[in-house]
Design a protein around this motif. Structure first.
Motif, mmCIF file in Angstrom:
data_model
loop_
_atom_site.group_PDB
_atom_site.id
_atom_site.type_symbol
_atom_site.label_atom_id
_atom_site.label_comp_id
_atom_site.label_asym_id
_atom_site.label_seq_id
_atom_site.Cartn_x
_atom_site.Cartn_y
_atom_site.Cartn_z
ATOM 1 N N VAL A 360 0.847 -1.191 0.000
ATOM 2 C CA VAL A 360 0.000 0.000 0.000
ATOM 3 C C VAL A 360 0.885 1.245 0.000
ATOM 4 O O VAL A 360 0.611 2.231 -0.692
ATOM 5 C CB VAL A 360 -0.934 0.000 1.234
ATOM 6 N N MET A 361 1.962 1.193 0.753
ATOM 7 C CA MET A 361 2.929 2.288 0.808
ATOM 8 C C MET A 361 3.512 2.569 -0.575
ATOM 9 O O MET A 361 3.626 3.728 -0.992
ATOM 10 C CB MET A 361 4.042 1.921 1.793
ATOM 11 N N PHE A 362 3.859 1.531 -1.291
ATOM 12 C CA PHE A 362 4.407 1.664 -2.640
ATOM 13 C C PHE A 362 3.416 2.377 -3.562
ATOM 14 O O PHE A 362 3.799 3.281 -4.326
ATOM 15 C CB PHE A 362 4.743 0.275 -3.203
ATOM 16 N N CYS A 363 2.151 1.991 -3.508
ATOM 17 C CA CYS A 363 1.126 2.580 -4.390
ATOM 18 C C CYS A 363 0.932 4.064 -4.108
ATOM 19 O O CYS A 363 0.863 4.887 -5.039
ATOM 20 C CB CYS A 363 -0.194 1.829 -4.225
ATOM 21 N N PHE A 364 0.858 4.446 -2.831
ATOM 22 C CA PHE A 364 0.693 5.858 -2.471
ATOM 23 C C PHE A 364 1.905 6.673 -2.927
ATOM 24 O O PHE A 364 1.762 7.769 -3.487
ATOM 25 C CB PHE A 364 0.515 5.994 -0.953
ATOM 26 N N ALA A 365 3.106 6.140 -2.685
ATOM 27 C CA ALA A 365 4.333 6.867 -3.030
ATOM 28 C C ALA A 365 4.480 7.028 -4.543
ATOM 29 O O ALA A 365 4.907 8.082 -5.031
ATOM 30 C CB ALA A 365 5.548 6.143 -2.448
ATOM 31 N N ALA A 366 4.129 5.992 -5.297
ATOM 32 C CA ALA A 366 4.192 6.064 -6.756
ATOM 33 C C ALA A 366 3.221 7.123 -7.279
ATOM 34 O O ALA A 366 3.535 7.886 -8.212
ATOM 35 C CB ALA A 366 3.882 4.703 -7.372
ATOM 36 N N ALA A 367 2.030 7.197 -6.664
ATOM 37 C CA ALA A 367 1.049 8.211 -7.056
ATOM 38 C C ALA A 367 1.572 9.618 -6.744
ATOM 39 O O ALA A 367 1.333 10.574 -7.497
ATOM 40 C CB ALA A 367 -0.274 7.964 -6.333
ATOM 41 N N ALA A 368 2.301 9.758 -5.631
ATOM 42 C CA ALA A 368 2.899 11.052 -5.275
ATOM 43 C C ALA A 368 3.919 11.482 -6.316
ATOM 44 O O ALA A 368 3.997 12.659 -6.689
ATOM 45 C CB ALA A 368 3.552 10.956 -3.896
ATOM 46 N N LEU A 369 4.695 10.531 -6.803
ATOM 47 C CA LEU A 369 5.686 10.832 -7.830
ATOM 48 C C LEU A 369 5.012 11.295 -9.124
ATOM 49 O O LEU A 369 5.467 12.246 -9.780
ATOM 50 C CB LEU A 369 6.548 9.599 -8.104
ATOM 51 N N LEU A 370 3.913 10.666 -9.481
ATOM 52 C CA LEU A 370 3.145 11.087 -10.648
ATOM 53 C C LEU A 370 2.603 12.508 -10.470
ATOM 54 O O LEU A 370 2.562 13.297 -11.416
ATOM 55 C CB LEU A 370 1.987 10.110 -10.903
ATOM 56 N N MET A 371 2.188 12.831 -9.243
ATOM 57 C CA MET A 371 1.664 14.172 -8.980
ATOM 58 C C MET A 371 2.753 15.231 -9.129
ATOM 59 O O MET A 371 2.479 16.365 -9.541
ATOM 60 C CB MET A 371 1.059 14.229 -7.573
ATOM 61 N N MET A 372 3.998 14.870 -8.828
ATOM 62 C CA MET A 372 5.101 15.807 -9.054
ATOM 63 C C MET A 372 5.235 16.122 -10.543
ATOM 64 O O MET A 372 5.506 17.270 -10.926
ATOM 65 C CB MET A 372 6.416 15.216 -8.533
ATOM 66 N N LEU A 373 5.034 15.121 -11.384
ATOM 67 C CA LEU A 373 5.095 15.327 -12.828
ATOM 68 C C LEU A 373 3.949 16.215 -13.301
ATOM 69 O O LEU A 373 4.121 17.069 -14.170
ATOM 70 C CB LEU A 373 5.068 13.972 -13.543
ATOM 71 N N VAL A 374 2.763 16.017 -12.720
ATOM 72 C CA VAL A 374 1.606 16.854 -13.052
ATOM 73 C C VAL A 374 1.895 18.304 -12.692
ATOM 74 O O VAL A 374 1.631 19.230 -13.476
ATOM 75 C CB VAL A 374 0.349 16.356 -12.309
ATOM 76 N N LYS A 375 2.452 18.523 -11.491
ATOM 77 C CA LYS A 375 2.782 19.886 -11.052
ATOM 78 C C LYS A 375 3.790 20.531 -11.995
ATOM 79 O O LYS A 375 3.689 21.722 -12.324
ATOM 80 C CB LYS A 375 3.332 19.850 -9.632
ATOM 81 N N LYS A 376 4.766 19.762 -12.431
ATOM 82 C CA LYS A 376 5.774 20.288 -13.338
ATOM 83 C C LYS A 376 5.149 20.750 -14.648
ATOM 84 O O LYS A 376 5.499 21.811 -15.192
ATOM 85 C CB LYS A 376 6.835 19.213 -13.609
ATOM 86 N N LYS A 377 4.192 19.976 -15.179
ATOM 87 C CA LYS A 377 3.504 20.352 -16.419
ATOM 88 C C LYS A 377 2.655 21.612 -16.220
ATOM 89 O O LYS A 377 2.579 22.471 -17.104
ATOM 90 C CB LYS A 377 2.641 19.198 -16.906
ATOM 91 N N LEU A 378 2.023 21.715 -15.056
ATOM 92 C CA LEU A 378 1.217 22.908 -14.764
ATOM 93 C C LEU A 378 2.098 24.142 -14.671
ATOM 94 O O LEU A 378 1.711 25.229 -15.148
ATOM 95 C CB LEU A 378 0.453 22.709 -13.449
ATOM 96 N N GLU A 379 3.270 23.996 -14.063
ATOM 97 C CA GLU A 379 4.203 25.127 -13.975
ATOM 98 C C GLU A 379 4.657 25.572 -15.366
ATOM 99 O O GLU A 379 4.778 26.766 -15.636
ATOM 100 C CB GLU A 379 5.419 24.733 -13.127
ATOM 101 N N ALA A 380 4.901 24.596 -16.230
ATOM 102 C CA ALA A 380 5.297 24.928 -17.595
ATOM 103 C C ALA A 380 4.191 25.671 -18.324
ATOM 104 O O ALA A 380 4.446 26.601 -19.093
ATOM 105 C CB ALA A 380 5.668 23.644 -18.333
#
Length: 386
Positions: A360-380
């Motif tokens: 469960v920890m792995f799934c939450f952390a992987a989703a957090a990493l994806l959200m960092m990518l989303v934030k990066k695209k929004l900043e761009a």
């Protein structure tokens, strides 16, 4: 003076974290005493975190104009009363009720302590001051949290954990009253300006990231004692030592993260998150206590503890115009992550077993990493529009 305020803020967070996380090491005993399941006992942590998540931003905005010393003193006074009543082993419904009362002022305490320490500091020292305050989280995990668990084990009575929490809250309260100067807020920011950051997609993405990353931590850490007992075959005394080891390496990790954040916030946040994801695999396959298991716990502590600091820095970077409110949103979303992460893991524990929590920890952390990518695209996208 800034250092003094930062260190008192750090001490305040030690008292706060001891109250919030002090139950982690005694959940099995609490469950046995009240004759309830371990996932229901976990509500003592998740309910607290949920109240922080829901009430935090509102309480922080409301309290933003009050003297910071008085706010910190009142909050710690409530933590003291909570510890005393909880140590009396009241009926479970009352224990739950008294546990969540200080949660209403929990984010106010953190936001106030961080703001007080960083406001007058030079910009280059701001992250250093924040690291000192947030360092209270790591220090509590190395000292007061395992100590409360250890004392409970020595006396074979979980109520001693709450007695330790009350004693620490008393010491912190005295320190705040006697050592801190009066800290009135000279310029209260308008509610509209503070709430305005909620219209920024980049800020919302960073808040969701905080929710997922902190949630990933507590899918397993909330059941730390039960996991080490049932999966790794450790007794109560050994678990206390593992909490101590976890916190010790966590302090070191927090120091390293504080240094790295001053150079690059996003890269530092991503570095610790990716490394934490990698830890979940050996954690899942860890067996009976051995030297590799102990080393794994040490590495886990080093990587996990700084995530509180990196998550706050990552969010506050996106809202420099309302740092206290942004801080409270970070705390709220983080505690929502604690609540949801603990609850989701509780479901998997009840359905499968305690062994499932690293997955469960792995799934939450992987989703957090994806959200960092989303934030990066929004900043761009924002940069292209300006």
């Amino acid at each position: 003076m800034n250092n003094k305020i930062a260190y008192i803020g750090c001490l305040s967070l030690i008292g706060m974290i001891t109250t919030e996380f002090g139950v982690i090491g005694i959940l099995p005993q609490v469950a046995e005493h009240y004759e309830i399941t371990i996932d229901k006992a976990g509500l003592l942590l998740s309910a607290y975190a949920l109240v922080v998540a829901l009430a935090g931003p509102i309480m922080t905005i409301f309290a933003s104009g009050f003297d910071r010393k008085k706010l910190m003193a009142v909050t710690m006074g409530i933590f003291l009363v909570t510890g005393i009543v909880s140590s009396l082993a009241p009926p479970f419904w009352l224990l739950m009720t008294i546990r969540v009362l200080p949660a209403f002022l929990h984010p106010v305490l953190v936001a106030t302590a961080v703001a007080a320490a960083t406001d007058a500091a030079d910009k280059k020292d701001a992250h250093k001051m924040m690291a000192i305050v947030i360092g209270g989280i790591a220090i509590a995990t190395i000292t007061t949290v395992p100590f409360a668990t250890y004392i409970s084990g020595v006396f074979n009575n979980w109520q001693f954990s709450f007695m330790v929490q009350a004693a620490i809250s008393f010491v912190v309260l005295v320190a705040i009253i006697t050592l801190l100067p009066s800290m009135p807020v000279n310029e209260k920011k308008s509610y509209r300006k503070q709430l305005g950051i909620l219209k920024k997609p980049v800020f919302i993405a960073s808040a969701l990231f905080s929710f997922l990353m902190i949630g990933s931590i507590f899918t397993t850490y909330s059941y730390f004692a039960d996991y080490l007992s049932k999966v790794n075959g450790m007794n109560e005394e050994t678990i206390s030592l593992m909490l101590l080891l976890f916190g010790t390496t966590g302090v070191l990790g927090n120091y390293v993260a504080g240094k790295l954040l001053s150079k690059h916030i996003t890269k530092t946040t991503a570095l610790f998150l990716v490394a934490l994801i990698m830890v979940t695999v050996p954690l899942y396959f860890s067996g009976p206590m051995s030297v590799p298991t102990v080393l794994l716990i040490a590495v886990w502590g080093f990587l996990q503890t700084p995530c509180f600091l990196t998550a706050q820095a990552y969010m506050m970077e996106t809202a420099p115009e309302a740092t206290e409110f942004a801080n409270s949103i970070s705390i709220s979303f983080g505690n929502l992550g604690i609540s949801i992460g603990t609850a989701v893991s509780g479901f998997f524990i009840a359905t499968y077993s305690i062994h499932s929590t690293p997955l469960v920890m792995f799934c939450f952390a992987a989703a957090a990493l994806l959200m960092m990518l989303v934030k990066k695209k929004l900043e761009a996208a924002v940069k292209r529009q300006t």
